[in-house]
Design a protein around this motif. Structure first.
Motif, PDB file in Angstrom:
ATOM      1  N   ALA A 189       0.843  -1.202   0.000  1.00  0.00           N
ATOM      2  CA  ALA A 189       0.000   0.000   0.000  1.00  0.00           C
ATOM      3  C   ALA A 189       0.875   1.247   0.000  1.00  0.00           C
ATOM      4  O   ALA A 189       0.498   2.286  -0.551  1.00  0.00           O
ATOM      5  CB  ALA A 189      -0.912   0.002   1.216  1.00  0.00           C
ATOM      6  N   GLY A 195      -7.011   5.646  -2.369  1.00  0.00           N
ATOM      7  CA  GLY A 195      -6.362   4.338  -2.313  1.00  0.00           C
ATOM      8  C   GLY A 195      -4.842   4.395  -2.369  1.00  0.00           C
ATOM      9  O   GLY A 195      -4.179   3.356  -2.402  1.00  0.00           O
ATOM     10  N   THR A 203      -3.419   5.076   5.487  1.00  0.00           N
ATOM     11  CA  THR A 203      -2.446   4.079   5.959  1.00  0.00           C
ATOM     12  C   THR A 203      -1.255   4.778   6.613  1.00  0.00           C
ATOM     13  O   THR A 203      -0.758   4.346   7.663  1.00  0.00           O
ATOM     14  CB  THR A 203      -1.981   3.218   4.759  1.00  0.00           C
ATOM     15  OG1 THR A 203      -3.131   2.571   4.207  1.00  0.00           O
ATOM     16  CG2 THR A 203      -0.957   2.191   5.163  1.00  0.00           C
TER      17      THR A 203
HETATM   18  N1  LIG Z   1      -6.767  -3.027   6.802  1.00  0.00           N
HETATM   19  C1  LIG Z   1      -6.578  -3.193   5.492  1.00  0.00           C
HETATM   20  N2  LIG Z   1      -6.625  -4.420   4.913  1.00  0.00           N
HETATM   21  C2  LIG Z   1      -6.393  -4.593   3.591  1.00  0.00           C
HETATM   22  N3  LIG Z   1      -6.134  -3.585   2.748  1.00  0.00           N
HETATM   23  C3  LIG Z   1      -6.089  -2.336   3.252  1.00  0.00           C
HETATM   24  C4  LIG Z   1      -6.312  -2.069   4.645  1.00  0.00           C
HETATM   25  N4  LIG Z   1      -6.192  -0.738   4.852  1.00  0.00           N
HETATM   26  C5  LIG Z   1      -5.922  -0.194   3.646  1.00  0.00           C
HETATM   27  N5  LIG Z   1      -5.859  -1.157   2.691  1.00  0.00           N
HETATM   28  C6  LIG Z   1      -5.535  -0.936   1.270  1.00  0.00           C
HETATM   29  O1  LIG Z   1      -4.396  -0.110   1.192  1.00  0.00           O
HETATM   30  C7  LIG Z   1      -4.534   0.836   0.137  1.00  0.00           C
HETATM   31  C8  LIG Z   1      -4.432   2.232   0.713  1.00  0.00           C
HETATM   32  O2  LIG Z   1      -5.588   2.494   1.496  1.00  0.00           O
HETATM   33  P1  LIG Z   1      -5.830   3.882   2.246  1.00  0.00           P
HETATM   34  O3  LIG Z   1      -7.079   3.760   2.997  1.00  0.00           O
HETATM   35  O4  LIG Z   1      -4.602   4.234   3.001  1.00  0.00           O
HETATM   36  O5  LIG Z   1      -5.969   4.894   1.004  1.00  0.00           O
HETATM   37  P2  LIG Z   1      -6.346   6.442   1.037  1.00  0.00           P
HETATM   38  O6  LIG Z   1      -5.284   7.145   0.232  1.00  0.00           O
HETATM   39  O7  LIG Z   1      -6.571   6.890   2.411  1.00  0.00           O
HETATM   40  O8  LIG Z   1      -7.702   6.465   0.198  1.00  0.00           O
HETATM   41  P3  LIG Z   1      -8.979   7.463   0.345  1.00  0.00           P
HETATM   42  O9  LIG Z   1      -8.550   8.758  -0.307  1.00  0.00           O
HETATM   43  O10 LIG Z   1     -10.041   6.782  -0.445  1.00  0.00           O
HETATM   44  O11 LIG Z   1      -9.308   7.595   1.787  1.00  0.00           O
HETATM   45  C9  LIG Z   1      -5.870   0.540  -0.535  1.00  0.00           C
HETATM   46  O12 LIG Z   1      -5.626  -0.290  -1.640  1.00  0.00           O
HETATM   47  C10 LIG Z   1      -6.644  -0.201   0.530  1.00  0.00           C
HETATM   48  O13 LIG Z   1      -7.563  -1.101  -0.045  1.00  0.00           O
END
Ligand SMILES: Nc1ncnc2c1ncn2[C@@H]1O[C@H](COP(=O)(O)OP(=O)(O)OP(=O)(O)O)[C@@H](O)[C@H]1O
Ligand SMILES: [Mg+2]
Length: 267
Positions: A23, A44, A49
């Motif tokens: 990720a 995503g 994260t």
């Molecule tokens: N607990 C988890 N289990 C499996 N995959 C995860 C988990 N948390 C995040 N991911 C994956 O990690 C990647 C990053 O997710 P994250 O939520 O950090 O993105 P984001 O940049 O915050 O997105 P958004 O702008 O939609 O909030 C994504 O592909 C998500 O599906």
């Protein structure tokens, strides 16, 4: 006063359909004490994260995260998160919500009351102290969430798209208020958004992430005078430069293709 944050060679992986899926990868990012750093990138790309790692909700697959020189091994009162959804307790009044963390931390009632009153006044919610969250507008709820976070005097404030659900006038007001609270308290802030103008309006620096996995493709210093607003000409111009970085990453195939409903970076 805010603490320094040091994120060194961090990668994070989650189980995917065909084994582990990265990720985040190769994240090197340092925040000076009291710095306000915005992270922008497509849905995503790993923004939440990254915040989870600094909050200590998760541990990195590789690399290290340190706050004030100490490795992050779990959550702590020095780091407070503010979410898109206010996460206030619906059964508590605004005042009790703002004082909740202080109560948990064992702050005596008299001191708690004066701290709550001070923070309610700072965010303009004195008259709403006895109301419950469902009686507040979206902007008022996020103000209460801000008061609750700042009342804990965190060294680092982690903000995950805190204003994304608000209408534009409420969001614009909160942008100015957040900059004032930040200046007054000297808190280190890591602020995540998919809105490039918001990132430029608020950040001392804007960190640009590509997706699949999230890597830093830009670190843009913003030295425009504060308080800044999203409509300002210079903010709009700089936001266009940041947007170009994201588009270039897209064309090089660094970022996942955009265009889907929930895969949006807005400018
Ligand atoms: N607990 C988890 N289990 C499996 N995959 C995860 C988990 N948390 C995040 N991911 C994956 O990690 C990647 C990053 O997710 P994250 O939520 O950090 O993105 P984001 O940049 O915050 O997105 P958004 O702008 O939609 O909030 C994504 O592909 C998500 O599906
Ligand atoms: Mg997120």
């Amino acid at each position: 006063m805010g603490a320094p944050v040091a994120i060194a060679d961090v990668a994070q992986a989650f189980p995917g359909r065909s084994g582990e899926r990265l990720a985040l990868d190769g994240i090197d990012l340092s925040l000076a004490p009291g710095e306000l750093v915005c992270v922008v990138g497509p849905s995503g790309c790993g923004k939440s994260t990254l915040l989870d790692l600094v909050a200590g909700h998760t541990r990195p697959a590789r690399g290290s995260v340190a706050v004030d020189g100490s490795p992050v091994t779990g959550p702590g009162p020095d780091r407070v998160m503010v979410f898109q959804e206010h996460a206030l307790f619906p059964w508590l009044s605004v005042a009790d919500n703002v004082g909740f963390g202080l109560k948990q931390a064992g702050v005596p009632a008299a001191e708690r009351e004066s701290t709550v009153a001070r923070w309610l006044a700072k965010v303009g919610l004195t008259d709403a102290a006895s109301l419950h969250p469902h009686q507040l507008s979206g902007g008022m709820r996020q103000r209460a969430a801000l008061a609750r976070a700042f009342a804990m005097r965190p060294a680092v404030l982690l903000m995950d798209e805190p204003f994304s659900a608000l209408d534009a006038p409420s969001r614009d007001r909160l942008h100015v208020e957040l900059q004032e609270l930040w200046r007054e308290t000297g808190t280190t802030i890591l602020f995540v958004t998919h809105n490039v103008r918001e990132a430029v309006a608020l950040g001392d620096r804007v960190i640009v992430l590509s997706s699949g996995p999230g890597r830093i493709i830009g670190d843009v210093r913003v030295s425009l005078a504060r308080p800044r607003v999203v409509e300002s000409e210079r903010v709009v111009a700089l936001a266009q430069d940041v947007r170009r970085l994201l588009d270039a990453a897209d064309q090089l195939g660094i970022a996942a293709p955009r265009g889907g409903e929930d895969d949006h970076v807005v400018i």
